[in-house]
Design an enzyme around this catalytic site. Structure first.
Site, PDB file in Angstrom:
ATOM      1  N   GLU A 411       0.853  -1.214   0.000  1.00 40.67           N
ATOM      2  CA  GLU A 411       0.000   0.000   0.000  1.00 40.67           C
ATOM      3  C   GLU A 411       0.881   1.254   0.000  1.00 40.67           C
ATOM      4  O   GLU A 411       0.552   2.267   0.603  1.00 40.67           O
ATOM      5  CB  GLU A 411      -0.946   0.035   1.210  1.00 40.67           C
ATOM      6  CG  GLU A 411      -1.934  -1.103   1.291  1.00 40.67           C
ATOM      7  CD  GLU A 411      -3.163  -0.951   0.393  1.00 40.67           C
ATOM      8  OE1 GLU A 411      -3.317   0.105  -0.234  1.00 40.67           O
ATOM      9  OE2 GLU A 411      -3.932  -1.920   0.319  1.00 40.67           O
TER      10      GLU A 411
HETATM   11  C1  FAD Z   1       3.457  -9.760  -0.160  1.00 37.43           C
HETATM   12  C2  FAD Z   1       3.332  -8.669  -1.147  1.00 37.43           C
HETATM   13  C3  FAD Z   1       2.105  -8.408  -1.741  1.00 37.43           C
HETATM   14  C4  FAD Z   1       1.988  -7.408  -2.707  1.00 37.43           C
HETATM   15  N1  FAD Z   1       0.797  -7.235  -3.350  1.00 37.43           N
HETATM   16  C5  FAD Z   1       0.747  -6.414  -4.427  1.00 37.43           C
HETATM   17  C6  FAD Z   1      -0.426  -6.372  -5.248  1.00 37.43           C
HETATM   18  O1  FAD Z   1      -1.422  -7.047  -4.983  1.00 37.43           O
HETATM   19  N2  FAD Z   1      -0.401  -5.576  -6.344  1.00 37.43           N
HETATM   20  C7  FAD Z   1       0.681  -4.814  -6.677  1.00 37.43           C
HETATM   21  O2  FAD Z   1       0.634  -4.129  -7.689  1.00 37.43           O
HETATM   22  N3  FAD Z   1       1.805  -4.814  -5.901  1.00 37.43           N
HETATM   23  C8  FAD Z   1       1.863  -5.607  -4.810  1.00 37.43           C
HETATM   24  N4  FAD Z   1       3.001  -5.656  -4.037  1.00 37.43           N
HETATM   25  C9  FAD Z   1       4.122  -4.809  -4.385  1.00 37.43           C
HETATM   26  C10 FAD Z   1       4.388  -3.708  -3.379  1.00 37.43           C
HETATM   27  O3  FAD Z   1       3.403  -2.735  -3.475  1.00 37.43           O
HETATM   28  C11 FAD Z   1       5.814  -3.195  -3.643  1.00 37.43           C
HETATM   29  O4  FAD Z   1       6.683  -4.195  -3.178  1.00 37.43           O
HETATM   30  C12 FAD Z   1       6.101  -1.886  -2.973  1.00 37.43           C
HETATM   31  O5  FAD Z   1       5.326  -0.870  -3.553  1.00 37.43           O
HETATM   32  C13 FAD Z   1       7.586  -1.508  -3.057  1.00 37.43           C
HETATM   33  O6  FAD Z   1       8.097  -1.662  -4.333  1.00 37.43           O
HETATM   34  P1  FAD Z   1       9.458  -2.504  -4.529  1.00 37.43           P
HETATM   35  O7  FAD Z   1       9.285  -3.788  -3.813  1.00 37.43           O
HETATM   36  O8  FAD Z   1       9.803  -2.547  -5.944  1.00 37.43           O
HETATM   37  O9  FAD Z   1      10.531  -1.666  -3.725  1.00 37.43           O
HETATM   38  P2  FAD Z   1      11.362  -0.405  -4.269  1.00 37.43           P
HETATM   39  O10 FAD Z   1      10.455   0.537  -4.941  1.00 37.43           O
HETATM   40  O11 FAD Z   1      12.554  -0.882  -4.978  1.00 37.43           O
HETATM   41  O12 FAD Z   1      11.814   0.235  -2.882  1.00 37.43           O
HETATM   42  C14 FAD Z   1      12.867  -0.301  -2.079  1.00 37.43           C
HETATM   43  C15 FAD Z   1      13.119   0.657  -0.917  1.00 37.43           C
HETATM   44  O13 FAD Z   1      13.488   1.948  -1.419  1.00 37.43           O
HETATM   45  C16 FAD Z   1      12.579   2.929  -0.947  1.00 37.43           C
HETATM   46  N5  FAD Z   1      12.332   3.894  -2.028  1.00 37.43           N
HETATM   47  C17 FAD Z   1      11.949   3.677  -3.294  1.00 37.43           C
HETATM   48  N6  FAD Z   1      11.803   4.822  -3.953  1.00 37.43           N
HETATM   49  C18 FAD Z   1      12.085   5.800  -3.093  1.00 37.43           C
HETATM   50  C19 FAD Z   1      12.118   7.210  -3.168  1.00 37.43           C
HETATM   51  N7  FAD Z   1      11.770   7.889  -4.253  1.00 37.43           N
HETATM   52  N8  FAD Z   1      12.449   7.900  -2.065  1.00 37.43           N
HETATM   53  C20 FAD Z   1      12.769   7.253  -0.930  1.00 37.43           C
HETATM   54  N9  FAD Z   1      12.773   5.945  -0.788  1.00 37.43           N
HETATM   55  C21 FAD Z   1      12.429   5.208  -1.853  1.00 37.43           C
HETATM   56  C22 FAD Z   1      11.321   2.185  -0.576  1.00 37.43           C
HETATM   57  O14 FAD Z   1      10.571   2.882   0.396  1.00 37.43           O
HETATM   58  C23 FAD Z   1      11.895   0.888  -0.038  1.00 37.43           C
HETATM   59  O15 FAD Z   1      12.291   1.051   1.283  1.00 37.43           O
HETATM   60  C24 FAD Z   1       3.119  -6.625  -3.044  1.00 37.43           C
HETATM   61  C25 FAD Z   1       4.342  -6.867  -2.422  1.00 37.43           C
HETATM   62  C26 FAD Z   1       4.469  -7.884  -1.513  1.00 37.43           C
HETATM   63  C27 FAD Z   1       5.810  -8.150  -0.899  1.00 37.43           C
END
Ligand code: FAD
Length: 598
Positions: A411
């Site tokens: 979220e």
């Molecule tokens: C169990 C699970 C269920 C999920 N369900 C869904 C789903 O139903 N549908 C869906 O679409 N997605 C889903 N997701 C995806 C989830 O929303 C993403 O994992 C999340 O938004 C983070 O993206 P990422 O994992 O690519 O991390 P990244 O975007 O790579 O982020 C990694 C870290 O860097 C930080 N970061 C990234 N960008 C910035 C910035 N600009 N400034 C500061 N910090 C930053 C983040 O806060 C985080 O700490 C799910 C994920 C999991 C693990």
């Protein structure tokens, strides 16, 4: 619905700051004490459902492989009770209840572990985009099925290289030459419910054009649409999370959801609701885990005494209660404000609901962060209360901790929600909707003159003053930040500063919400909770504001700013309460009651 009007003067959804430095002490907010019979009944039915159907099968749910038959069976059972669409209008097969009822049920379902995640993904991100943005024909075809539990839903936005940065999503949709289909190609990752969902809302870019983001309704089984292998997760192991692969997937043109160019808009709009409900769910989870902690602490003996008799353990139990109660206060306050704003008892007026949620975007982001971090704190301390047993999988404490972690990630990560809250506020200030910089400057003069006023002998006079002072500290630090970085592009590079200001916002919102609630409904324990929380908030806020100013200023200028903060901190310095006795009072009551009791 309660006949009592529960208004908040924070017109515009930024919790009373626009009314200057005033503090709406006489205003009423919505609180759990004002639940109507209907709301209480819905919560009770939801509780029975979790206790009877979900909790006894928690291991079975986590261990199921393949088709998630048990999860789906329980979703269908929940549908029979109207729990897949509590706030969806009856014409679409929903229960047509009011928004606050939906929030009560979300709170209770928070105790449902992995299953609750599947439920939330289905009834939230799996259903809301269609509910809010679907055409009548699309709703007729799909919504009734989702609401009735005949089908389950999922939402695919995240991609391997586009998580937080959804604008970077590469999935492409191209209209076929005959105009009958969109051809989708791309990859999605981490999609909840994908192991069993029948309908997927997929984010793509039409022609790969960043200005043409759009969402599409894609049915399971559509040729070229494949679901990858289940992820092997740390927690919420009974929920399904898979990657999706789309190769020349032909989606009927009428399955375009909303308008081209508005795909991201659909996500961000429905996320507000998801964040608010996540605040409610984590409140429910937190309370549930408190029950585990207090039960274990009362049963386990060391040195011939129950753990609960030791100060360290009592302190942990007390802090858990404080966190849950304060977050709950902010959750229901927000639910009340949002519902009041869209002026409807159900979700019929969908544009008004979305507008209200947009207006309360700051609060939704705050609650997502506050709720997930409160639940994490409780789950972590519960492991500590259990000692070595908390580390062993036979005990629920171990599972709660693993399950809690994800809430800080999905979220929108908590980093992103912190940025959302503060950037939104600063943006509103920049547009003149919130006189932040002006208030900061006006305060400077006021503080020079102020010699520290006497507190009245009203019950919460000190806490009211402290909350006001935290706001003033925010004005001092936030006002200076705005002066130094007046535009968004200048400020976005200052994340560590924005994070500190955002933490101040969280402290303000929770303090004020708990205080307003306790003023109306406070018994002895609620009073102790508010005293403890607000005192800690004031100490923490002063530290945060100092750190912001130390980054911005140096020399005499810094001294001058720190002097202002010191004057604001005087109320607390002169009236410091003994936190230990307050904690013992709360901890003792929890131990006496044997479960969360407020
Ligand atoms: C169990 C699970 C269920 C999920 N369900 C869904 C789903 O139903 N549908 C869906 O679409 N997605 C889903 N997701 C995806 C989830 O929303 C993403 O994992 C999340 O938004 C983070 O993206 P990422 O994992 O690519 O991390 P990244 O975007 O790579 O982020 C990694 C870290 O860097 C930080 N970061 C990234 N960008 C910035 C910035 N600009 N400034 C500061 N910090 C930053 C983040 O806060 C985080 O700490 C799910 C994920 C999991 C693990």
């Amino acid at each position: 619905m309660s006949s009592e009007k529960t208004t908040d003067t924070s017109a515009g959804g930024y919790f009373s700051i626009p009314s200057g430095l005033g503090f709406p002490v006489t205003e009423k907010i919505f609180t759990p004490e004002k639940f109507t019979e209907e709301q209480k009944m819905a919560a009770e039915t939801a509780k029975k459902f979790i206790e009877k159907e979900v909790a006894p099968r928690i291991n079975e749910i986590d261990e199921q492989k393949g088709d998630y038959a048990l999860t789906v069976k329980l979703l269908k059972k929940a549908a029979e009770l109207g729990f897949l669409a509590i706030d969806v209008a009856e014409e679409y097969g929903g229960a047509g209840s009011d928004f606050k009822t939906a929030m009560c049920v979300s709170e209770v379902f928070g105790a449902g572990g992995s299953w609750a995640v599947s439920w939330a993904a289905h009834s939230g991100i799996g259903t809301h985009p269609l509910l809010f943005f679907g055409t009548e024909a699309q709703k007729k075809k799909y919504l009734t099925k989702l609401v009735g539990g005949e089908w389950t839903g999922a939402f695919g936005a995240t991609e391997p290289e586009a998580g937080t940065d959804l604008y970077g999503a590469k999935t492409k949709a191209v209209l076929s030459p005959d105009g009958k289909f969109y051809i989708l190609n791309g990859n999605k990752t981490f999609i909840s419910n994908s192991g069993f969902a029948d309908l997927f809302t997929i984010l793509a870019k039409v022609d790969g054009d960043p200005k043409k983001s759009a969402c599409f309704l894609v049915e399971r089984g559509t040729p070229g649409f494949t679901i990858g292998k289940e992820e092997n997760k740390m927690g919420i192991c009974g929920s399904s999370t898979c990657p999706l692969n789309l190769v020349d997937v032909k989606v009927p043109a009428e399955n375009l959801l909303g308008e081209i160019g508005k795909g991201i808009h659909i996500i961000f709009n429905t996320l507000n609701l998801g964040r608010l409900k996540l605040g409610a769910m984590t409140t429910g989870s937190g309370k549930y885990v408190i029950n585990d902690a207090v039960k274990y602490a009362a049963e386990r003996k060391q040195f011939g005494l129950p753990l609960s008799s030791f100060g360290f353990i009592k302190e942990k139990l007390a802090n858990m209660v404080v966190g849950a109660w304060m977050t709950e206060s902010a959750v229901y306050r927000t639910a009340g404000m949002v519902e009041e704003r869209f002026k409807a008892t159900d979700f019929k007026n969908l544009p008004a609901v979305l507008e209200a949620l947009r207006e309360y975007e700051i609060e939704c982001a705050i609650l997502k962060v506050a709720g997930s971090e409160m639940f994490w704190y409780i789950a972590d301390e519960n492991v500590q209360v259990h000692g070595g047993y908390g580390y062993i999988k036979d005990y629920l404490a171990e599972r709660y901790l693993r399950d809690a972690r994800i809430n800080r990630i999905f979220e929108g990560t908590n980093e992103i929600n912190r940025l959302t809250a503060i950037l939104n506020m600063l943006e509103r200030a920049g547009k003149g909707k919130l006189p932040l910089a002006k208030a900061g400057a006006a305060l400077a003069a006021q503080l020079e003159e102020s010699s520290g006023e006497e507190l009245s002998d009203e019950k919460f006079a000190l806490q009211s003053e402290l909350v006001n002072n935290i706001k003033k500290m925010f004005f001092v630090a936030g006002g200076r930040v705005l002066e130094k970085f007046p535009t968004r592009d200048k400020i976005v590079g200052e994340q560590e500063i924005l994070g500190r200001l955002s933490n101040m916002l969280i402290l303000i919102y929770l303090s004020e919400s708990g205080l307003l609630r306790a003023k109306e409904h406070g018994g002895e324990i609620q009073e102790a909770i508010v005293k403890l929380y607000v005192q800690n908030a004031a100490l923490e806020a002063e530290k945060l504001a100092k750190e912001v100013l130390a980054y911005l200023e140096e020399g005499d200028m810094l001294k001058s700013y720190l002097g202002r903060l010191k004057r604001l901190g005087r109320t607390l310095a002169n009236n410091l309460l003994d936190p230990v006795s307050l904690q013992r009072k709360i901890g003792d009551k929890l131990i006496e009651k044997k479960k969360y009791f407020l």
